[in-house]
Scaffold this motif. Structure first.
Motif, short mmCIF file in Angstrom:
data_model
loop_
_atom_site.label_atom_id
_atom_site.label_comp_id
_atom_site.label_asym_id
_atom_site.label_seq_id
_atom_site.Cartn_x
_atom_site.Cartn_y
_atom_site.Cartn_z
N ALA A 438 0.84 -1.21 0.00
CA ALA A 438 0.00 0.00 0.00
C ALA A 438 0.87 1.25 0.00
O ALA A 438 0.57 2.24 -0.70
CB ALA A 438 -0.92 -0.01 1.21
N ARG A 442 0.79 4.04 -2.88
CA ARG A 442 0.48 5.43 -2.50
C ARG A 442 1.61 6.36 -2.93
O ARG A 442 1.37 7.49 -3.38
CB ARG A 442 0.25 5.49 -0.98
N GLU A 445 1.28 7.19 -6.56
CA GLU A 445 0.19 8.13 -6.82
C GLU A 445 0.56 9.54 -6.34
O GLU A 445 0.30 10.52 -7.03
CB GLU A 445 -1.08 7.67 -6.09
N ALA A 446 1.15 9.60 -5.15
CA ALA A 446 1.48 10.91 -4.59
C ALA A 446 2.56 11.60 -5.43
O ALA A 446 2.52 12.82 -5.62
CB ALA A 446 1.95 10.75 -3.14
N HIS A 490 7.20 9.93 0.35
CA HIS A 490 5.76 9.68 0.26
C HIS A 490 5.39 8.35 0.93
O HIS A 490 4.40 8.27 1.66
CB HIS A 490 5.29 9.67 -1.20
N TYR A 494 3.07 7.82 4.29
CA TYR A 494 1.88 6.95 4.29
C TYR A 494 1.93 6.00 5.48
O TYR A 494 0.95 5.81 6.19
CB TYR A 494 1.80 6.16 2.98
#
Ligand SMILES: Cc1ncc(COP(=O)(O)O)c(C=O)c1O
Length: 509
Positions: A438, A442, A445-446, A490, A494
């Protein structure tokens, strides 16, 4: 049906109608100045954006951009090039994904060379269509020369031929159509119905999904594609033998020269030997690896490709060409007849006897862009060695990037690519694999949302990995290091948001 025949008596030369507002937009001898100005204005906008881009993307979300596109009333034209370009800035250019930017490291998209852009501008204005000689003339001959040149680079021999296509997906479909028809060449229509579900394609496990799509389009059985790990351990030979024992017919083996994720190259020579012994069609998907055909230092990585029956070559992946630019090349030109259909209105059978070169006789498409012109101008301006040098540079840069990631304790990296990908993942100590997955997802995407860099993602053994595809010689090791820091930051953030601090042993970043 009898059609009425009209005989024209002295037909007067029609008077040329005066300009109308609509006609002012048609390219004609009356409007060449407007054409020059419009294209120059468009080029200028793109040039400005490229000069000013500080990242590969703005990170815009679909829900942010969609309302602007939706709000445009397509029935109310702006009537003016400048106004339309201003609008285009808002709905496209401002938020476009820029492959020329050195921190675009995601998919198999290359920055493009300027001679190819010149070709693009020329081909769309002239608007030749490559289906028949009478719609393209010199364009047909140029495409044929380029197919011949590519076949020579591959080493396919004097009977080789091929045709430009829209991309690797179409080239693979086309190749497998020919392979299917060769496998069924002696079958009666009744036999075909029985044999079709028994056909099998053996493909490398890391091969492209377009092979599965092609099998479906070709009416094969849902389990027609058998994937094998194509290492040098005879897996293909064993699979052919297994299929035959089961009463199945292997219509083709698809080897990959440059897998999409790992940039690996199947052992082409060994697979070719197996196919030759078994009498099975060998298709090599070199959509990505074709850049090696012009590499001054790495051509040997394709050794064995010259034994293929058909080869997919995507110039728009590793020859720095704009989309679309691809070709299917075959060893035996006679096999291309499987895609031939004669239409009285277009390419009647007599044109074959007249030796009129109609490319539609070989193509799955009818109307078709003169994409070959881009490669032609690239070769005529830069030459193949310069293209190969650019491709070598990206392979070198990917090797450096691999070393950087391998030496970084924040990451784990998978096998080194023979081409220009790096598959890796951020690896914190402490959290389990699901949370690590995950965090990597993430981070990707970030990063894209920040607009500072774009990387790809993929799954390996069910786990989430990240991927660099390096296709820009302008990308530096410092760019790669910067993107790695951003990913770690990032991903770490997360994790800190989702795991109690006491359970964590890694710092943010
Ligand atoms: C190995 C391989 N083959 C085929 C394709 C499909 O090519 P295209 O996207 O040009 O249809 C790709 C695309 O990434 C690829 O990597």
């Amino acid at each position: 049906m009898t059609l009425p025949v009209h005989t024209a008596e002295a037909t007067p030369t029609p008077l040329r109608p005066g300009p109308t507002p609509a006609r002012a937009h048609l390219l004609s001898d009356d409007t060449v100045e407007q054409y020059r100005r419009a294209v120059a204005a468009g080029t200028d906008r793109v040039a400005r954006r490229i000069a000013e881009a500080t990242g590969p993307f703005t990170g815009v979300r679909p829900d942010e951009l969609a309302p602007q596109v939706e709000a445009i009333d397509l029935d109310r034209p702006l009537g003016d090039t400048t106004a339309a370009l201003d609008e285009l800035e808002d709905v496209y250019l401002r938020d476009a994904v820029w492959f020329h930017h050195p921190r675009y490291l995601a998919h198999l998209n290359c920055p493009v060379v300027i001679p190819a852009l010149l070709g693009e501008a020329v081909l769309s204005a002239v608007n030749s269509s490559m289906d028949t000689w009478d719609q393209s003339a010199g364009g047909t001959l140029i495409e044929r020369r380029l197919v011949e040149w590519t076949a020579d680079r591959i080493g396919l021999g004097p009977a080789a031929d091929g045709v430009f296509t829209s991309g690797g997906t179409q080239s693979n479909l086309h190749a497998l159509l020919l392979a299917r028809e060769e496998a069924l060449a002696a079958a009666t229509p009744a036999d075909r119905r029985i044999l079709l579900p028994q056909l099998r394609i053996i493909a490398s496990a890391a091969g492209h999904f377009s092979v599965q799509k092609a099998a479906k389009l070709l009416g094969l059985a849902p389990d027609a594609v058998v994937v094998v790990e194509t290492g040098p351990d005879g897996a293909v030979r064993h699979e052919i033998a297994r299929c035959r024992r089961a009463g199945l017919t292997v219509m083709a083996v698809v080897a990959t020269a440059g897998t999409t994720d790992f940039g690996t190259i199947d052992p082409l020579d060994e697979i070719a030997e197996v196919c030759a012994t078994a009498g099975v069609w060998l298709h090599v998907d070199a959509a990505y690896g074709c850049g090696l055909l012009v590499s001054p230092t790495r051509r040997h990585l394709l050794d064995g490709i010259e034994r293929a029956d058909s080869v997919t070559v995507d110039y728009h992946k590793s020859f720095f060409q704009p989309v679309s630019s691809s070709a299917l090349v075959v060893r035996d030109r006679r096999t291309l007849r499987h895609a031939t259909w004669h239409a009285d209105y277009l390419n009647p059978a007599r044109t074959v006897a007249q030796r009129i070169p109609n490319q539609v006789d070989k193509s799955l498409q009818t109307t078709r862009r003169f994409d070959a012109l881009k490669l032609w101008l690239t070769l005529r301006v830069m030459g193949p060695d310069a293209v190969g040098e650019l491709f070598d540079e990206v392979c070198d840069r990917a090797a450096q990037a691999w070393e950087l990631v391998a030496a970084d304790p924040r990451f784990e990296v998978l096998t080194r690519s023979q081409l220009s990908t790096v598959v890796f993942r951020w690896r914190p100590s402490g959290p389990g694999p699901d949370l690590t997955d995950a965090a990597n997802l993430r981070a990707r995407e970030a990063l894209a949302a920040s607009g500072l860099g774009v990387v790809a993602g993929t799954k390996v053994d069910g786990r989430q990995y990240l991927k660099f595809t390096v296709l820009n010689p302008a990308t530096t090791v410092a760019d790669v290091a910067y993107v790695l820091d951003l990913i770690a930051e990032h991903a770490g953030r997360y994790l800190h948001e989702h795991v109690p601090a006491a359970d964590l042993t890694c710092p943010v970043g």
